[in-house]
Design an enzyme around this catalytic site. Structure first.
Site, mmCIF file in Angstrom:
data_model
loop_
_atom_site.group_PDB
_atom_site.id
_atom_site.type_symbol
_atom_site.label_atom_id
_atom_site.label_comp_id
_atom_site.label_asym_id
_atom_site.label_seq_id
_atom_site.Cartn_x
_atom_site.Cartn_y
_atom_site.Cartn_z
ATOM 1 N N LYS A 177 -34.673 118.794 -31.212
ATOM 2 C CA LYS A 177 -34.094 120.608 -32.101
ATOM 3 C C LYS A 177 -36.043 119.988 -32.074
ATOM 4 O O LYS A 177 -36.194 121.442 -31.960
ATOM 5 C CB LYS A 177 -33.710 120.109 -33.190
ATOM 6 C CG LYS A 177 -33.909 121.410 -34.257
ATOM 7 C CD LYS A 177 -33.702 123.185 -33.665
ATOM 8 C CE LYS A 177 -34.146 123.314 -34.553
ATOM 9 N NZ LYS A 177 -33.981 124.859 -34.328
ATOM 10 N N LYS A 245 -41.621 122.300 -43.004
ATOM 11 C CA LYS A 245 -41.204 120.768 -43.583
ATOM 12 C C LYS A 245 -40.631 120.636 -41.280
ATOM 13 O O LYS A 245 -40.873 119.675 -40.914
ATOM 14 C CB LYS A 245 -39.447 121.146 -43.624
ATOM 15 C CG LYS A 245 -38.837 120.508 -43.246
ATOM 16 C CD LYS A 245 -37.388 120.019 -42.934
ATOM 17 C CE LYS A 245 -36.678 121.085 -42.406
ATOM 18 N NZ LYS A 245 -35.130 121.210 -41.618
HETATM 19 P P1 NAD Z 1 -31.280 127.692 -46.258
HETATM 20 O O1 NAD Z 1 -32.595 127.377 -47.549
HETATM 21 O O2 NAD Z 1 -31.151 129.831 -46.534
HETATM 22 O O3 NAD Z 1 -29.997 127.203 -47.021
HETATM 23 C C1 NAD Z 1 -29.785 125.858 -47.783
HETATM 24 C C2 NAD Z 1 -28.256 126.067 -48.437
HETATM 25 O O4 NAD Z 1 -28.846 124.609 -49.540
HETATM 26 C C3 NAD Z 1 -29.084 126.794 -49.589
HETATM 27 O O5 NAD Z 1 -28.162 127.538 -49.508
HETATM 28 C C4 NAD Z 1 -29.129 125.726 -50.704
HETATM 29 O O6 NAD Z 1 -28.690 126.047 -51.775
HETATM 30 C C5 NAD Z 1 -27.942 124.509 -50.032
HETATM 31 N N1 NAD Z 1 -28.310 122.934 -51.064
HETATM 32 C C6 NAD Z 1 -30.080 122.816 -51.623
HETATM 33 N N2 NAD Z 1 -29.920 121.532 -52.065
HETATM 34 C C7 NAD Z 1 -27.982 121.718 -51.964
HETATM 35 C C8 NAD Z 1 -27.474 119.964 -52.154
HETATM 36 N N3 NAD Z 1 -27.747 119.323 -52.950
HETATM 37 N N4 NAD Z 1 -25.997 120.710 -52.450
HETATM 38 C C9 NAD Z 1 -25.263 122.190 -51.776
HETATM 39 N N5 NAD Z 1 -26.160 122.724 -51.147
HETATM 40 C C10 NAD Z 1 -28.164 121.865 -51.267
HETATM 41 O O7 NAD Z 1 -31.763 127.279 -45.440
HETATM 42 P P2 NAD Z 1 -31.425 127.536 -43.571
HETATM 43 O O8 NAD Z 1 -32.064 128.235 -42.696
HETATM 44 O O9 NAD Z 1 -29.870 128.074 -43.659
HETATM 45 O O10 NAD Z 1 -32.111 126.115 -42.748
HETATM 46 C C11 NAD Z 1 -30.609 125.025 -42.696
HETATM 47 C C12 NAD Z 1 -30.862 124.002 -41.848
HETATM 48 O O11 NAD Z 1 -31.306 124.942 -40.666
HETATM 49 C C13 NAD Z 1 -32.575 123.500 -42.152
HETATM 50 O O12 NAD Z 1 -32.712 122.552 -41.713
HETATM 51 C C14 NAD Z 1 -33.441 124.059 -41.457
HETATM 52 O O13 NAD Z 1 -34.804 123.717 -40.832
HETATM 53 C C15 NAD Z 1 -32.186 123.893 -40.203
HETATM 54 N N6 NAD Z 1 -32.491 125.716 -39.347
HETATM 55 C C16 NAD Z 1 -32.550 127.034 -39.460
HETATM 56 C C17 NAD Z 1 -33.370 128.443 -38.860
HETATM 57 C C18 NAD Z 1 -32.866 129.232 -38.957
HETATM 58 O O14 NAD Z 1 -33.260 130.274 -38.442
HETATM 59 N N7 NAD Z 1 -33.096 129.721 -41.132
HETATM 60 C C19 NAD Z 1 -32.657 127.750 -37.477
HETATM 61 C C20 NAD Z 1 -32.225 126.654 -36.591
HETATM 62 C C21 NAD Z 1 -32.172 125.944 -37.954
#
Ligand code: NAD
Length: 302
Positions: A177, A245
Site C-alpha cells: 500500500k 502521513k
Molecule cells: P477519515 O479521517 O475520513 O476517517 C477516519 C475516521 O476515524 C473518522 O470518522 C474519525 O472520526 C474516526 N476516528 C478517529 N479517531 C478515532 C477513534 N479513536 N475511535 C474511533 N473512531 C475514530 O479518514 P479516511 O480518508 O476514511 O482514511 C481512513 C484510513 O484509510 C487512513 O488510514 C487512510 O490513510 C486510508 N486511506 C484513505 C483513502 C482515501 O482516499 N480517503 C484511500 C486509501 C486509504
C-alpha cells in the site's frame, strides 16, 4: 458472521455501508456519532435490522467474529486496538482483526504480538481506490497474514473490494500500500509543476491538462485530480494531513528496508509545509496551493 466496524470516515463509512447492504450483523463505532447514524440509515434503507452501535470501540467489538478498523494513523490504531479498553481486550479467542488503514510495520508488529498472545488473528488489509471505489465496492485490498485466515475472510473482503489479493506474510499489505500510494503524491506535485510551466508559458489550464491526460503524462492523478485543481476544490475525498502521513510512512518504510528515495524526501517536505501552513483537515491537493502561491498564479479554468 458478526462484524464490528471502527472508523466510519471517508473510506470506512462507505465500506461499512456496503457490509450493511450485504446483510451482515454489524456493530459500529466512530468518535463522530453522525457517521454512525449515516451507516445505520443505509443499512435500514436496505432492510438490514441487525445493525447496532457501541458506546466505545471495545463495546462494538464485544463478541464479534471479525472487527474492521479504518483509522487515521498508527497512534490512533494502537490506542483503539491495544489499550486496556481497546478492541483486543473485547474480542473473543479465535476472532480476526482486519486493519484496512494505511499503517506502518512497527505498529503491525506490536498489534501482532498482542493479538497472538490473546489467540486472535490479525490481517493487514489496506485499500486503494479512493472514496469512489469505497462507495462502489471496487477497492483493491492488499492483504498480509496467515493464508488460512485470509481464505476465511475473503468472502467478506469481497463485499468491499473487487480485487482482493493475498500478498504474503504479515506486513506485506502495508508495504504494498505504501509503495503504491507514494505515486499519488509524487504525481500530484509533478502534475502541478507541469501545469504551472504550461500556464506560465501561455497555454490555457484546461488545454494543458487535456494534453497531459492524453500523452505520456496520462494517469489517474491527471484524470481525477487535475480537474479538482482547476476548479479550486482541491478534492475533498482525502485530508492533507493523511496525505502527509502517507509520505512520512514512506520515509519510515524506506529507512527500515534500507531504500534511498531522494524524490520522496522532497515531496514529503512539500506536504509537511502544506500541513503546517493550511492545516491537517484541508483537502489533500492544497499541497498544490503552495506552488500556486509561490508562482503568483492559480491554476484555474478560464
Ligand atoms: P477519515 O479521517 O475520513 O476517517 C477516519 C475516521 O476515524 C473518522 O470518522 C474519525 O472520526 C474516526 N476516528 C478517529 N479517531 C478515532 C477513534 N479513536 N475511535 C474511533 N473512531 C475514530 O479518514 P479516511 O480518508 O476514511 O482514511 C481512513 C484510513 O484509510 C487512513 O488510514 C487512510 O490513510 C486510508 N486511506 C484513505 C483513502 C482515501 O482516499 N480517503 C484511500 C486509501 C486509504
Amino acid at each position: 458472521m458478526r462484524i464490528a466496524f471502527i472508523g466510519l470516515g471517508n473510506m470506512g463509512g462507505p465500506m461499512a455501508s456496503n457490509l450493511a447492504r450485504a446483510g451482515y450483523e454489524l456493530a459500529l463505532f466512530d468518535l463522530d456519532a453522525n457517521k454512525v447514524d449515516a451507516v445505520r440509515a443505509t443499512g435500514a434503507a436496505a432492510g438490514n435490522q441487525a445493525i447496532s452501535s457501541g458506546a466505545t470501540a471495545a463495546e462494538a467489538a464485544t463478541g464479534v467474529d471479525v472487527v474492521f478498523t479504518s483509522l487515521p494513523n498508527p497512534k490512533i490504531i494502537e490506542a483503539v486496538g491495544l489499550s486496556e479498553q481497546g478492541i483486543l481486550a473485547a474480542l473473543p479467542k479465535g476472532a480476526v482483526w482486519i486493519d484496512l488503514s494505511t499503517n506502518n510495520l512497527e505498529c503491525e508488529r506490536r498489534i501482532l504480538a498482542a493479538a497472538t498472545s490473546k489467540e486472535i488473528a490479525f490481517l493487514d488489509a489496506p485499500v486503494t481506490g479512493g472514496v469512489e471505489g469505497a462507495a462502489a465496492g471496487t477497492l483493491m485490498v492488499m492483504v498480509g497474514g496467515d493464508p488460512q485466515v485470509f481464505a476465511r475472510c475473503k468472502p467478506v473482503l469481497e463485499k468491499i473490494g473487487n480485487r482482493v489479493m493475498h500478498l504474503g506474510p504479515h506486513g506485506a499489505g502495508y508495504v504494498a500500500k505504501i509503495s503504491q500510494v507514494v505515486l499519488c503524491y509524487l504525481n500530484s506535485v509533478a502534475l502541478s509543476e507541469a501545469l504551472m510551466l504550461g500556464v506560465k508559458g501561455g497555454v490555457a489550464p484546461e488545454t494543458m491538462l487535456g494534453i497531459i491526460q492524453d500523452s505520456t503524462g496520462a494517469s489517474y492523478v491527471a484524470n481525477r485530480y487535475g480537474p479538482a485543481i482547476l476548479d479550486g476544490s482541491y478534492d475533498p475525498g482525502f485530508a492533507l494531513g493523511l496525505a502527509h502521513k502517507d509520505m512520512a510512512l514512506t520515509l519510515e518504510l524506506a529507512g527500515s528496508v534500507g531504500a534511498e528515495l531522494p524524490m520522496c524526501e522532497q515531496v514529503e517536505a512539500v506536504y509537511k509545509k502544506a500541513v503546517d501552513k493550511y492545516g491537517f483537515d484541508q483537502n489533500h491537493l492544497m499541497a498544490v496551493k503552495l506552488l500556486e502561491e509561490q508562482n503568483g498564479t492559480f491554476l484555474r479554468s478560464t
